[in-house]
Design a protein around this motif. Structure first.
Motif, mmCIF file in Angstrom:
data_model
loop_
_atom_site.group_PDB
_atom_site.id
_atom_site.type_symbol
_atom_site.label_atom_id
_atom_site.label_comp_id
_atom_site.label_asym_id
_atom_site.label_seq_id
_atom_site.Cartn_x
_atom_site.Cartn_y
_atom_site.Cartn_z
ATOM 1 N N LEU A 114 0.680 -1.225 0.029
ATOM 2 C CA LEU A 114 -0.143 -0.101 0.126
ATOM 3 C C LEU A 114 1.055 1.244 0.059
ATOM 4 O O LEU A 114 0.497 1.931 -0.835
ATOM 5 C CB LEU A 114 -0.938 0.238 1.202
ATOM 6 C CG LEU A 114 -1.892 1.302 1.346
ATOM 7 C CD1 LEU A 114 -2.843 1.113 -0.096
ATOM 8 C CD2 LEU A 114 -2.786 0.971 2.678
ATOM 9 N N ASP A 115 1.936 1.157 0.802
ATOM 10 C CA ASP A 115 2.845 2.494 0.658
ATOM 11 C C ASP A 115 3.640 2.734 -0.553
ATOM 12 O O ASP A 115 3.740 3.791 -0.863
ATOM 13 C CB ASP A 115 3.799 2.351 1.795
ATOM 14 C CG ASP A 115 3.302 2.404 3.272
ATOM 15 O OD1 ASP A 115 1.999 3.145 3.289
ATOM 16 O OD2 ASP A 115 3.842 2.043 4.210
ATOM 17 N N VAL A 116 3.808 1.581 -1.189
ATOM 18 C CA VAL A 116 4.506 1.879 -2.366
ATOM 19 C C VAL A 116 3.489 2.320 -3.482
ATOM 20 O O VAL A 116 3.885 3.255 -4.135
ATOM 21 C CB VAL A 116 5.196 0.395 -2.791
ATOM 22 C CG1 VAL A 116 5.483 0.605 -4.227
ATOM 23 C CG2 VAL A 116 6.359 -0.111 -2.102
ATOM 24 N N ALA A 117 2.264 1.590 -3.387
ATOM 25 C CA ALA A 117 1.259 2.080 -4.484
ATOM 26 C C ALA A 117 0.911 3.730 -4.199
ATOM 27 O O ALA A 117 0.787 4.431 -5.102
ATOM 28 C CB ALA A 117 0.109 1.250 -4.310
ATOM 29 N N LYS A 118 0.741 3.932 -2.820
ATOM 30 C CA LYS A 118 0.443 5.458 -2.553
ATOM 31 C C LYS A 118 1.792 6.428 -3.128
ATOM 32 O O LYS A 118 1.376 7.446 -3.726
ATOM 33 C CB LYS A 118 0.348 5.539 -1.017
ATOM 34 C CG LYS A 118 -0.803 5.235 -0.611
ATOM 35 C CD LYS A 118 -0.736 4.883 1.069
ATOM 36 C CE LYS A 118 -0.528 6.182 1.780
ATOM 37 N NZ LYS A 118 -0.647 6.078 3.343
ATOM 38 N N GLU A 119 2.866 6.016 -3.024
ATOM 39 C CA GLU A 119 4.114 6.935 -3.469
ATOM 40 C C GLU A 119 4.053 7.038 -4.832
ATOM 41 O O GLU A 119 4.241 8.064 -5.579
ATOM 42 C CB GLU A 119 5.327 6.239 -2.944
ATOM 43 C CG GLU A 119 6.581 6.911 -3.271
ATOM 44 C CD GLU A 119 7.836 6.089 -2.774
ATOM 45 O OE1 GLU A 119 8.754 5.806 -3.703
ATOM 46 O OE2 GLU A 119 7.836 5.794 -1.756
ATOM 47 N N VAL A 120 3.988 5.628 -5.695
ATOM 48 C CA VAL A 120 3.803 6.067 -7.245
ATOM 49 C C VAL A 120 2.633 6.535 -7.666
ATOM 50 O O VAL A 120 2.624 7.380 -8.614
ATOM 51 C CB VAL A 120 3.855 4.409 -7.721
ATOM 52 C CG1 VAL A 120 3.603 4.692 -9.309
ATOM 53 C CG2 VAL A 120 5.122 3.813 -7.260
ATOM 54 N N THR A 121 1.463 6.431 -6.895
ATOM 55 C CA THR A 121 0.280 7.056 -7.278
ATOM 56 C C THR A 121 0.321 8.567 -7.037
ATOM 57 O O THR A 121 -0.045 9.478 -7.946
ATOM 58 C CB THR A 121 -1.115 6.528 -6.543
ATOM 59 O OG1 THR A 121 -1.201 5.288 -6.940
ATOM 60 C CG2 THR A 121 -2.419 7.341 -6.982
ATOM 61 N N ALA A 122 1.215 9.048 -6.050
ATOM 62 C CA ALA A 122 1.261 10.579 -5.866
ATOM 63 C C ALA A 122 2.127 11.204 -6.979
ATOM 64 O O ALA A 122 1.911 12.217 -7.231
ATOM 65 C CB ALA A 122 2.015 10.786 -4.402
ATOM 66 N N ASP A 123 3.099 10.484 -7.307
ATOM 67 C CA ASP A 123 3.846 10.987 -8.424
ATOM 68 C C ASP A 123 3.077 11.040 -9.795
ATOM 69 O O ASP A 123 3.192 11.941 -10.592
ATOM 70 C CB ASP A 123 5.251 9.900 -8.842
ATOM 71 C CG ASP A 123 6.217 10.094 -7.648
ATOM 72 O OD1 ASP A 123 6.130 11.205 -6.940
ATOM 73 O OD2 ASP A 123 7.018 9.037 -7.608
ATOM 74 N N PHE A 124 2.190 10.222 -9.992
ATOM 75 C CA PHE A 124 1.487 10.097 -11.242
ATOM 76 C C PHE A 124 0.414 11.386 -11.094
ATOM 77 O O PHE A 124 0.263 12.177 -12.101
ATOM 78 C CB PHE A 124 0.642 8.768 -11.279
ATOM 79 C CG PHE A 124 -0.523 8.753 -12.394
ATOM 80 C CD1 PHE A 124 -0.265 8.465 -13.664
ATOM 81 C CD2 PHE A 124 -1.822 9.048 -12.030
ATOM 82 C CE1 PHE A 124 -1.209 8.503 -14.569
ATOM 83 C CE2 PHE A 124 -2.867 9.034 -13.008
ATOM 84 C CZ PHE A 124 -2.554 8.626 -14.391
ATOM 85 N N ILE A 125 -0.026 11.581 -9.993
ATOM 86 C CA ILE A 125 -0.933 12.811 -9.706
ATOM 87 C C ILE A 125 -0.215 14.111 -10.022
ATOM 88 O O ILE A 125 -0.934 14.899 -10.483
ATOM 89 C CB ILE A 125 -1.539 12.778 -8.593
ATOM 90 C CG1 ILE A 125 -2.441 11.514 -8.248
ATOM 91 C CG2 ILE A 125 -2.392 13.924 -8.240
ATOM 92 C CD1 ILE A 125 -2.990 11.338 -6.779
ATOM 93 N N ARG A 126 0.879 13.944 -9.568
ATOM 94 C CA ARG A 126 1.699 15.422 -9.758
ATOM 95 C C ARG A 126 2.176 15.663 -11.242
ATOM 96 O O ARG A 126 2.377 16.851 -11.479
ATOM 97 C CB ARG A 126 3.043 15.390 -9.025
ATOM 98 C CG ARG A 126 2.857 15.316 -7.597
ATOM 99 C CD ARG A 126 4.144 15.142 -6.595
ATOM 100 N NE ARG A 126 4.052 15.197 -5.305
ATOM 101 C CZ ARG A 126 4.245 13.972 -4.791
ATOM 102 N NH1 ARG A 126 4.774 12.883 -5.502
ATOM 103 N NH2 ARG A 126 4.241 13.894 -3.302
ATOM 104 N N HIS A 127 2.140 14.625 -11.931
ATOM 105 C CA HIS A 127 2.329 14.987 -13.572
ATOM 106 C C HIS A 127 1.052 15.379 -14.381
ATOM 107 O O HIS A 127 1.257 15.648 -15.444
ATOM 108 C CB HIS A 127 2.978 13.838 -13.998
ATOM 109 C CG HIS A 127 4.478 13.590 -13.806
ATOM 110 N ND1 HIS A 127 4.662 12.890 -12.687
ATOM 111 C CD2 HIS A 127 5.433 13.857 -14.382
ATOM 112 C CE1 HIS A 127 6.232 12.703 -12.682
ATOM 113 N NE2 HIS A 127 6.511 13.675 -13.443
ATOM 114 N N ARG A 128 -0.119 15.195 -13.652
ATOM 115 C CA ARG A 128 -1.462 15.121 -14.332
ATOM 116 C C ARG A 128 -2.016 16.504 -14.033
ATOM 117 O O ARG A 128 -3.037 16.757 -13.484
ATOM 118 C CB ARG A 128 -2.398 14.242 -14.087
ATOM 119 C CG ARG A 128 -1.916 12.718 -14.334
ATOM 120 C CD ARG A 128 -1.484 12.390 -15.794
ATOM 121 N NE ARG A 128 -2.667 12.441 -16.801
ATOM 122 C CZ ARG A 128 -2.637 12.230 -17.862
ATOM 123 N NH1 ARG A 128 -1.591 11.434 -18.250
ATOM 124 N NH2 ARG A 128 -3.851 12.184 -18.751
#
Length: 336
Positions: A114-128
């Motif tokens: 879950l923590d890994v998924a949250k970290e990667v999802t956060a990076d994805f959000i910052r690019h959109r």
């Protein structure tokens, strides 16, 4: 600077034949005064002004070249009015927060899934930057944690607070179909052309009353693409830290139970893609690929304004002609 009517510049090619013709006329022109013997005159060294007599012809040709350039309408960019049109993508991220997401195989024994998924999802959000993004979390049930918003700072703060079964407020399990239905409900009133769901899970559908493929068919009707991501070690087992009241904490292995067929069928039904992430690096690569596939449309409707510069060329040509006239009547005057 550019020329609005560049075809006029072809006339510049005529200048060289014209210069040659004028020189030919000068050489073959009969003299106004006749002498029986020119021997004495040939011994006279030409003065420096005589050597520079071609400056008159040069000024005349330069004036002609400047007038031709003026006819081609030289322009410079004076102002550019930007009116960018942006058509964003509406995105719902459906994130599995069931108990099995405690496994530490994506970032081996350092962070849980879950923590890994949250970290990667956060990076994805910052690019959109121009997309509306919402968040659905699910385990045995599914809830909208954040509706679609352009305020990504708020969304990122909410994402930080996501935890396993949301601290026990959500029953354990994996309701993939129900999570998809919740996401579709949030996209129901979307007016954008591009609507996607990014669903990340590590298990198989074992909770909720909605079948995942049924939800995928509804998504297809609504024009929503589903990108499914299955996470978990490819070895078939994943390390989990377990606290024992008597023996203390220790590592144990749990099986990786991932229904890849259902996830793949969901993606295929809607025109999306299914991805398999065995570690943190693969998961980052998957989100980067989704980011590349789902581009935001930006159309530049800017208006360019140009400043006409032909007046400067005409003024320079007139100046050359004036200087040529003065020199031809004074320093380089031909007599008689």
């Amino acid at each position: 600077m550019h020329f609005a009517d560049p075809l006029f510049l072809l006339l510049l090619l005529l200048i060289f034949p014209l210069v040659w013709y004028m020189e030919w006329l000068r050489r073959h022109k009969r003299g106004a005064l006749r002498f029986s013997d020119l021997g004495r005159f040939r011994k006279i060294k030409p003065s420096s002004s005589l050597k520079k007599r071609h400056i008159v012809t040069f000024l005349r040709m330069l004036a002609l070249a400047l007038l031709i350039c003026a006819a081609a309408r030289p322009q410079t960019s004076e102002q550019m009015l930007q009116a960018n049109y942006t058509e964003g993508v509406d995105i719902i991220v459906a994130l599995d927060c069931s108990g099995s997401m405690q496994a530490m195989d994506l970032d081996y024994r350092k962070q849980n899934r879950l923590d890994v998924a949250k970290e990667v999802t956060a990076d994805f959000i910052r690019h959109r930057l121009t997309d509306r993004i919402g968040l659905v979390v699910f385990a045995g049930d599914a809830y909208t944690q954040c509706p679609m918003t352009l305020d990504h700072d708020v969304l990122l703060e909410i994402l930080k607070g996501v935890s396993i079964t949301m601290g026990g407020t959500i029953p354990d399990g994996t309701a993939i179909g129900l999570a998809t239905a919740r996401a579709l409900k949030r996209l129901d009133n979307s007016q954008t052309k591009s609507k996607i769901i990014v669903l990340l899970t590590d298990g198989m559908n074992n909770a909720g009353e909605i079948d995942p493929l049924q939800a995928a068919n509804i998504a297809k009707i609504q024009g929503v693409k589903i990108y499914t991501i299955g996470t978990g070690s490819r070895s078939g087992v994943a390390p989990v830290w377990v606290e024992h009241p008597l023996l203390g904490g220790g590592w144990t292995n749990q099986p990786v139970e991932l229904d890849e067929k259902v996830l793949s069928d969901m993606a295929d039904t809607t025109g999306g893609r299914y991805y398999r992430a065995g570690d943190q690096k693969e998961l980052k690569g998957i989100f980067n690929e989704i980011d590349r596939l789902e581009k935001t449309k930006i159309e530049d409707l800017g208006e360019h304004r140009y400043r006409e510069m032909f007046g400067y060329f005409v003024a320079a040509a007139l100046l050359c002609l004036l200087l040529e006239l003065i020199l031809s009547q004074t320093l380089y005057r031909v007599l008689p």
